[in-house]
Design an enzyme around this catalytic site. Sequence first.
Site, PDB file in Angstrom:
ATOM      1  N   CYS A  38       0.802  -1.223   0.000  1.00 10.14           N
ATOM      2  CA  CYS A  38       0.000   0.000   0.000  1.00 10.14           C
ATOM      3  C   CYS A  38       0.837   1.276   0.000  1.00 10.14           C
ATOM      4  CB  CYS A  38      -0.961  -0.009   1.185  1.00 10.14           C
ATOM      5  SG  CYS A  38      -2.189  -1.332   1.097  1.00 10.14           S
ATOM      6  N   HIS A  60      -2.854   7.110   2.775  1.00  6.65           N
ATOM      7  CA  HIS A  60      -3.350   5.865   2.203  1.00  6.65           C
ATOM      8  C   HIS A  60      -4.676   5.539   2.856  1.00  6.65           C
ATOM      9  CE1 HIS A  60      -4.006   1.698   1.388  1.00  6.65           C
ATOM     10  NE2 HIS A  60      -3.659   1.326   2.603  1.00  6.65           N
ATOM     11  N   ASN A  85     -10.431   0.132   0.742  1.00  8.57           N
ATOM     12  CA  ASN A  85      -8.968   0.180   0.647  1.00  8.57           C
ATOM     13  C   ASN A  85      -8.569  -0.391  -0.706  1.00  8.57           C
ATOM     14  OD1 ASN A  85      -6.195  -0.362   0.798  1.00  8.57           O
ATOM     15  ND2 ASN A  85      -6.267  -0.977   2.943  1.00  8.57           N
TER      16      ASN A  85
END
Length: 349
Positions: free
Chosen positions: A120, A262, A292
Site C-alpha cells: 500500500c 493511504h 482500501n
Amino acid sequence: MPSNTPGPSGPAAVLCGLAGWVPPRVVTNEELAERLDTDDTWIRTRTGIRRRHIAGPGQATSDLAVEAGRRALRSAGTGTADTVIVATTTPDRPCPATAPLVATRLGLAGAAAFDVGAVCTGFVYGLATAAGLIAAGVAERVLLIGADTYSTIVDPLDRANAIIFGDGAGAVVLRAGDLDEPGAVGHFDLGSDGAHEDLITVAAGGSRRRASGGQPADAERHFAMRGKEVYRHAVTRMAASARTALSGAGWTTGDLDHFVPHQANLRILHSVADDLGLSRDRCVTNVDARGNTGAASIPLALADAMAADRIRPGDRLLLTAFGGGLTWGSCFLTWPELTLNPQPERITP
C-alpha cells in the site's frame, strides 16, 4: 531514511496529469452481509466503508491500470511518456511485470516500464522513483499508475478482510520542471521494517513457499493481515514519516491545507490525523465509497477530491502511506492547475 529532495542542479518531478478509474460493479455492505457474519452497521463502525468497487469476470490489474493511465495522459494533454511505472500488489502474473503490457496497450511501446512492489506504500515509493529518474535526467515524463485488484487475493469468506478491500486504479503524469513551481513533488521520507513481514502477507506464490515443498493450503494463497498489530504500526509509522517529511520541507502541520493518507480505513486515518494534531476535516478520504484500494488509494483519493472541488490550485498537501513489508513513506507538494478527465462517478469525499 532521511528526508530528501532533488538537488538544485537536477530537475524536479512536477505533477501535470491525474485520473482515477474503478470498475463499474459496486458491492455494498448489505451484499457482503448476505454471505458473511456481519452487517452494515458493524462494517461502517469499524472501517468507515459503505461500499467498494470490484473487478468483473476476466478483469485484471492491467485492465484497470490502462483505463486510469489513458485518462491521466489525457489530463496532462499528452499521449506520450518515456517511462511507465505500475505500483501494485496484484500483478497480472508473477512474471513478467505488468507495466510493459500496460505501456504497450497505451501506445507507449519502447518506453521504460517496470513494477514497484511496496504494497500500500507503492504509490509513494513510485513517486520517489519517478522523481529520482527525472532528477537524474533518465526520464523526461513519467506515467505512474497505482492499481490493485485485491478481490483476486482476498478470500471472499474472510470476514476480517473482505469488508475492507476494493479494486481500482489511479494514475499521475510527472514531467521535468522546477522545484519551486506548483506540482513539484519533494522532501520524501521512505522506510521499511522487514522484521514484521508476517503482519501483512500472501504466504504462497513466491519462491519461499515453493522452496519448502508440498502443496500450499488454501489459506496460504489468500491475503492475510494481523489487524490489531497493523493498526498500531500504521498509526505510528505514518505519523512519524509525516513529521520527518514536514521537517525536511521546513513546514509545520499548520502550513498544510490537506492531509492525504493511504485509505486503509477511517479509524486509522483519523488516528493519524489526531496524532499529528490535524483537524479531521483536513484529512482527505474517499474510503467510504472506495474501500482500501492498495497502491491506487492515494491517487484515487486525489482524483475524487479534485472532482468534488475540494483540492484547489495553491493548496499544500502532505501524502503519506503505510503497507506490508513493512513499508511507509511521505512527501509533499503544492497543488497545480490540472484538467481532470470525467470520472466514473462524482462523489463527495
